[in-house]
Design an enzyme around this catalytic site. Structure first.
Site, PDB file in Angstrom:
ATOM      1  N   LYS A   1       0.819  -1.218   0.000  1.00 31.02           N
ATOM      2  CA  LYS A   1       0.000   0.000   0.000  1.00 31.02           C
ATOM      3  C   LYS A   1       0.852   1.267   0.000  1.00 31.02           C
ATOM      4  O   LYS A   1       0.592   2.208  -0.752  1.00 31.02           O
ATOM      5  CB  LYS A   1      -0.931   0.003   1.219  1.00 31.02           C
ATOM      6  CG  LYS A   1      -1.987  -1.076   1.228  1.00 31.02           C
ATOM      7  CD  LYS A   1      -2.929  -0.944   2.403  1.00 31.02           C
ATOM      8  CE  LYS A   1      -2.279  -1.271   3.739  1.00 31.02           C
ATOM      9  NZ  LYS A   1      -1.914  -2.693   3.864  1.00 31.02           N
ATOM     10  N   THR A   2       1.846   1.299   0.878  1.00 28.88           N
ATOM     11  CA  THR A   2       2.653   2.513   1.001  1.00 28.88           C
ATOM     12  C   THR A   2       3.386   2.822  -0.294  1.00 28.88           C
ATOM     13  O   THR A   2       3.407   3.973  -0.763  1.00 28.88           O
ATOM     14  CB  THR A   2       3.646   2.382   2.164  1.00 28.88           C
ATOM     15  OG1 THR A   2       2.922   2.261   3.388  1.00 28.88           O
ATOM     16  CG2 THR A   2       4.572   3.590   2.243  1.00 28.88           C
TER      17      THR A   2
ATOM     18  N   GLU B   1      -3.752   5.617   1.648  1.00 30.34           N
ATOM     19  CA  GLU B   1      -3.750   4.196   1.992  1.00 30.34           C
ATOM     20  C   GLU B   1      -5.071   3.844   2.657  1.00 30.34           C
ATOM     21  O   GLU B   1      -5.630   4.630   3.422  1.00 30.34           O
ATOM     22  CB  GLU B   1      -2.607   3.867   2.951  1.00 30.34           C
ATOM     23  CG  GLU B   1      -1.239   3.912   2.313  1.00 30.34           C
ATOM     24  CD  GLU B   1      -0.172   3.335   3.224  1.00 30.34           C
ATOM     25  OE1 GLU B   1      -0.461   2.367   3.949  1.00 30.34           O
ATOM     26  OE2 GLU B   1       0.955   3.866   3.207  1.00 30.34           O
TER      27      GLU B   1
END
Length: 469
Positions: free
Chosen positions: A124-125, A168
Site C-alpha cells: 500500500k505505502t 492508503e
C-alpha cells in the site's frame, strides 16, 4: 480547489492526536495543520516527524499525560493501537470531548475531493507513494496521506490545491470501510492481522465490504495474478456495478504486463494497454514493485489521466523510506532497509535484492514483528530467509501486543534452518553483537538488508559505522 477544514465537523478545528508521531496519525495531523486547524498531540518519544509537525505549528508533547489535553480541545483522535487506559483518552472521556478514530478523521479530509484509496495486505505505502509522486510531477497538486515518508521527515502527507486525494486504505482493523473512493486499488488479499481476522473468509468479507464503498460508477483496480485478489474478483464480479480493471502478467488481465526487465536497482516495464505496448521505467528494483507501478498506472488512467503522461511521471518515484531504501555504502558494502514483515513481502524484497546482488552475497538482519504474526506465519518467514546467503534474527518486536507463551523468534530460526538457510540468533537486548555479527560477515560487493517493521531500521547506520572500522 481543495477545501479547507472539513465543513461537516467543527470538531476538527482543535484536534488532539494521541500517538501523533505515528505514520498514519502524523499525516492527518499535517494536513489539518496545513488547512488551518490548531493541532496538538502527544507521542511516547520525540522524533524527526514530531519536529516536522512543530515546524508547521503543531504542539507536540512527549509522553502521555492527562494534562496534555487542553480544555478547549474539540476532539481527540486515536488509532486502534491506543489502549483504553491511556491517560489522555481517559481525560477526554472525563471532559466529554468527542473521540474520533483515525480513519474517520482521514475520511473527513476527503470530503469534496476525488479520492483514490489503495488497499491490500501489502504494497500500500509504495503504490500510494508512486501515485502521489507521479500526480505531483504532472502538476495536478494532489493531497495525499501515506504510511511512510518519501524523502524527509513529515513528507508522508500533503494538503494539495488540486481535487485528487490519494490515501492508503488500511484493512488491519477494518477501518478502510470508512472511505468512499472514486477509484480503489486492491493489490493482494492474504491472511494477516490475526488478532482481528480469524480466517480467510473474514478477510474476503472485509474486502468485499470495502468494494461496496466505492462510489457508484467508480472503478476497482485489482491484481489478476495474486490468488486472493483473483478469488475476490470472482466473488464480486457478478454482483457489482463497478468497472473492474484487472492488471498483471496473466493473459486475461485487462492491463497486461508484457515484460519486466531488471536494470540493476531499477526495472523497465512494458504493458499492453488498450491494444498498444507502453514501456516505462520503475526506479526501484524487483517484480513486486513493477506490479505496484502498473496498479498506480491503472488507477491514474481510471481517473482520466493519459497513460503516456503517467508512464513518464512514474519514473520520478525513487522510493520511500524503509521500502528498499539505500542507507549508505562503506568499503563496497551497501546497506539497504526494508519494511517487509509478512512472508510475501519478505520473499518479494529478498528476490529483488538477490537479483541486484548478482554474484555477491545477500546478508539479512531480520526482526520479526508481532507475536501473533510469528505464531501464524513463523514457518513461512523462515522459508523466506532461505533466499538470503546468511541471516541474523532478532527477538520479536512486540509493538502493541503482549507476549504469547512459547512464541519466540526461534520458530523462524528453526524453520529457516530446516529450509537450508544459514541463520543465527541475536538477542534484541544485545544490539552491538547483532551489528558486529552482520558487519563481520560482509565483504566488498555484498548487500546487507535490515528487514522488519520494528526498530531494526535503527541498526542500518550502526552497521555502516562498524564497517568503517
Amino acid at each position: 480547489m481543495a477545501p479547507g477544514l472539513p465543513h461537516s465537523s467543527a470538531a476538527m478545528e482543535r484536534p488532539h492526536f494521541i500517538g501523533i508521531g505515528g505514520a498514519g496519525m502524523s499525516g492527518i495531523a499535517k494536513i489539518l495543520t496545513q488547512r488551518g486547524a490548531r493541532v496538538a498531540g502527544s507521542d511516547a518519544r520525540d522524533s524527526a516527524t514530531a519536529g516536522a509537525l512543530r515546524e508547521l505549528g503543531a504542539t507536540v508533547h512527549i509522553g502521555h499525560d492527562a494534562a496534555h489535553v487542553a480544555p478547549d480541545t474539540s476532539c481527540v483522535v486515536v488509532s486502534s493501537a491506543i489502549r483504553e487506559d491511556n491517560p489522555e483518552l481517559a481525560r477526554a472521556r472525563e471532559l466529554g470531548i468527542p473521540v474520533v478514530h483515525r480513519s474517520d478523521a482521514l475520511a473527513s479530509l476527503m470530503d469534496g475531493l476525488r479520492p483514490i484509496a489503495v488497499a491490500g495486505t501489502h504494497g500500500k505505502t509504495t503504490t500510494t507513494s508512486m501515485l502521489a509522486v507521479s500526480l505531483t510531477s504532472l502538476g495536478l497538486e494532489p493531497s495525499y496521506a501515506i504510511g511512510g515518508d518519501l524523502d524527509a521527515p513529515g513528507s508522508n502527507a500533503l494538503h494539495g490545491a488540486g481535487d485528487l486525494f490519494v490515501a492508503e486504505a488500511d484493512e488491519s482493523d477494518r477501518s478502510f470501510h470508512k472511505y468512499t473512493p472514486e477509484v480503489a486499488i486492491i493489490l493482494n488479499v492474504e491472511l494477516d492481522h490475526h488478532a482481528n481476522y480469524a480466517s480467510m473468509d473474514e478477510i474476503y468479507e472485509s474486502f468485499e465490504t470495502f468494494t461496496t464503498k466505492i462510489v457508484p460508477g467508480g472503478t476497482l483496480v485489482i491484481a489478476a495474478d495474486q490468488s486472493g485478489a483473483a478469488e475476490l474478483t470472482r466473488r464480486i464480479r457478478d454482483t457489482t456495478s463497478l468497472k473492474v480493471v484487472t492488471y498483471g502478467e496473466s493473459e486475461s488481465a485487462d492491463i497486461r504486463i508484457h515484460k519486466i526487465t531488471p536494470r540493476g536497482l531499477t526495472s523497465e516495464v512494458t504493458v499492453l494497454l488498450d491494444g498498444k505496448l507502453l514501456t516505462f521505467t520503475v526506479s526501484v528494483p524487483g517484480r513486486h514493485y513493477a506490479h505496484n507501478a502498473v496498479a498506480a498506472l491503472a488507477a491514474g488512467v481510471a481517473m482520466g489521466i493519459p497513460s503516456r503522461n503517467l508512464a513518464g511521471a512514474l519514473k520520478s518515484y525513487t522510493g520511500v523510506k524503509r521500502r528498499l531504501q539505500l542507507k549508505g555504502e562503506v568499503n563496497g558494502v551497501q546497506v539497504i532497509d526494508s519494511y517487509a514483515h509478512h512472508p510475501t513481502e519478505m520473499s518479494a524484497d529478498l528476490e529483488a535484492m538477490r537479483s541486484a546482488a548478482g554474484d555477491a552475497r545477500l546478508i539479512v538482519l531480520f526482526q520479526p514483528h508481532l507475536f501473533s504474526r510469528t505464531q501464524e506465519l513463523g514457518k513461512e518467514m523462515g522459508d523466506a530467509l532461505a533466499l538470503a546467503d546468511a541471516s541474523v534474527v532478532l527477538d520479536i518486536y512486540p509493538a502493541r501486543e503482549d507476549p504469547i507463551p512459547g512464541i519466540t523468534s526461534d520458530l523462524i530460526i528453526d524453520a529457516a534452518r530446516a529450509a537450508g538457510a544459514d541463520v543465527q540468533a541475536a538477542r534484541s537486548a544485545d544490539r552491538d553483537a547483532a551489528v558486529a555479527a552482520v558487519a563481520g560477515m560482509a565483504k566488498p560487493g555484498d548487500l546487507v538488508l535490515t528487514m522488519g517493521a520494528g526498530d531494526v531500521t535503527d541498526l542500518g547506520p550502526r552497521i555502516l559505522d562498524h564497517l568503517k572500522g
